[in-house]
Design an enzyme around this catalytic site. Sequence first.
Site, short mmCIF file in Angstrom:
data_model
loop_
_atom_site.label_atom_id
_atom_site.label_comp_id
_atom_site.label_asym_id
_atom_site.label_seq_id
_atom_site.Cartn_x
_atom_site.Cartn_y
_atom_site.Cartn_z
N ARG A 32 13.73 33.58 -47.66
CA ARG A 32 13.56 34.66 -48.65
C ARG A 32 14.37 35.89 -48.23
O ARG A 32 15.00 36.54 -49.05
CB ARG A 32 12.08 35.04 -48.77
CG ARG A 32 11.14 33.89 -49.08
CD ARG A 32 10.99 33.62 -50.57
NE ARG A 32 9.96 32.64 -50.82
CZ ARG A 32 10.16 31.31 -50.88
NH1 ARG A 32 11.39 30.82 -50.77
NH2 ARG A 32 9.17 30.48 -51.09
N GLU A 179 -5.10 22.48 -52.05
CA GLU A 179 -3.84 22.59 -52.80
C GLU A 179 -3.03 21.29 -52.76
O GLU A 179 -2.28 21.05 -51.83
CB GLU A 179 -2.97 23.74 -52.23
CG GLU A 179 -1.65 23.88 -52.99
CD GLU A 179 -0.76 25.01 -52.48
OE1 GLU A 179 -1.12 25.69 -51.50
OE2 GLU A 179 0.30 25.22 -53.08
N LYS A 224 -6.21 24.71 -55.97
CA LYS A 224 -4.91 25.34 -56.25
C LYS A 224 -3.92 24.26 -56.68
O LYS A 224 -3.26 23.64 -55.85
CB LYS A 224 -4.40 26.08 -55.00
CG LYS A 224 -3.01 26.69 -55.14
CD LYS A 224 -2.75 27.73 -54.08
CE LYS A 224 -1.32 28.21 -54.13
NZ LYS A 224 -1.08 29.41 -53.31
N SER A 266 2.78 29.00 -58.32
CA SER A 266 3.82 29.22 -59.34
C SER A 266 4.91 28.15 -59.26
O SER A 266 5.53 27.83 -60.28
CB SER A 266 4.41 30.63 -59.27
OG SER A 266 5.00 30.92 -58.03
N GLY A 267 5.18 27.62 -58.10
CA GLY A 267 5.96 26.39 -57.95
C GLY A 267 7.44 26.43 -58.30
O GLY A 267 8.08 25.39 -58.31
N GLY A 268 7.98 27.61 -58.63
CA GLY A 268 9.38 27.69 -59.02
C GLY A 268 9.56 28.14 -60.46
O GLY A 268 10.68 28.23 -60.96
N SER A 294 -2.61 32.12 -57.81
CA SER A 294 -2.46 32.26 -56.36
C SER A 294 -0.97 32.12 -56.11
O SER A 294 -0.50 31.15 -55.52
CB SER A 294 -3.26 31.16 -55.64
OG SER A 294 -3.01 31.23 -54.24
N ARG A 297 5.96 33.13 -54.86
CA ARG A 297 7.23 33.61 -55.40
C ARG A 297 7.06 34.47 -56.65
O ARG A 297 7.70 35.51 -56.79
CB ARG A 297 8.15 32.43 -55.69
CG ARG A 297 8.74 31.82 -54.44
CD ARG A 297 9.30 30.44 -54.70
NE ARG A 297 8.26 29.43 -54.80
CZ ARG A 297 8.49 28.14 -55.01
NH1 ARG A 297 9.72 27.72 -55.18
NH2 ARG A 297 7.50 27.28 -55.06
P1 13P Z 1 4.44 29.64 -55.05
O1 13P Z 1 3.62 30.42 -56.03
O2 13P Z 1 5.72 30.34 -54.66
O3 13P Z 1 4.66 28.21 -55.48
O4 13P Z 1 3.64 29.59 -53.68
C1 13P Z 1 2.29 29.41 -53.71
C2 13P Z 1 1.87 28.76 -52.47
O5 13P Z 1 1.06 29.27 -51.74
C3 13P Z 1 2.45 27.44 -52.15
O6 13P Z 1 1.71 26.84 -51.13
#
Ligand code: 13P
Length: 344
Positions: A32, A179, A224, A266-268, A294, A297
Amino acid sequence: MTEKLQDIAQAMVAPGKGILAADESSGTIKKRFDSIGVTSTDEVRRDYREMLFRATDAMKSCISGVILYDETIRQKAKDGTTLVDVMKAAGAIPGIKVDTGAKPLAGPTAKIETVTEGLDGLRERLAEYHALGARFAKWRAVITIADGVPTWNCLKANAHALARYAALCQEAGIVPIVEPEVLMDGPHSAHDIDECYRVTEWTLRTVFRELYDARVSLEGMVLKPNMIIAGQKSARQSSAEEVAEKTIRCLKATVPASVPGIAFLSGGQSDELATRHLSLMNAAGNLPWALTFSYGRALQAAALKAWGGKPENVAAGQRAFAHRARMNGLAALGKWNAGLEKAA
Ligand code: 13P
């Protein structure tokens, strides 16, 4: 101590609030920082995270908890206060990432599939994290969609590890964030939304079966998951309405109503789409659990850019973070609209 797992879990998904995922490993945060041309040192990582946690108004009104990395839970702010105390003063519950990463799963799919590690010594580490102030934890399993993948072996191994982790957390008085992430980005992301639905349904069914076998209390956990969405390389991208509708349908079919809350990764997704999808789902209403965010990014990207590693940009970085936190706080209530983005 009378802190109940259920009360902590409820507080994590309180109305209009969500979780800030600031638990990037040293390798991930370096990536990042590379993107804004900043060298990653422990001091710079501290300064960056302190900037976020001291955005006090946004933290107080929109952030229920923060997921930390091992380094951060031990760090002190510039003035000597622990970062844990800084976020607690802003009303947020400290959380901690406890897995030690996704490693290649030995076998014929080792080049594609991973199993998340970190169970050895976890009981002792959880006791230490509890003493350092953590009241919830996170463990991320990664599921990839490709030709013949995921395999049942991969799903089973990851779901079993998630359940063992969750049981150990609850024993330690810590709420587990469970998650299982079905990836939407990376080299294997050409699948469409229906393939994501099929694999996510299979994954969640497997995870809840393992949680049952391990006698994990569903009232004392937070799920999550990924949203149901096409992979980034798919030629067929879906509308926001389709993502919201299929995500709710899949979750209703797989997640028991006794789970207090679901906090998406958010995953991208772009910042605004991650917000739009969450708001559409909450606006649809009639949900058995709280639905919130949660995000890593999607909460931090704008702040990282505005800050750029320069002390004189701290206020700008905090403004950018506060804006995304507010937009997502509204989305958690189903009250976000695109006009609010422009008004900022
Ligand atoms: P993102 O929202 O960037 O996908 O990250 C969340 C997260 O904690 C992934 O383990």
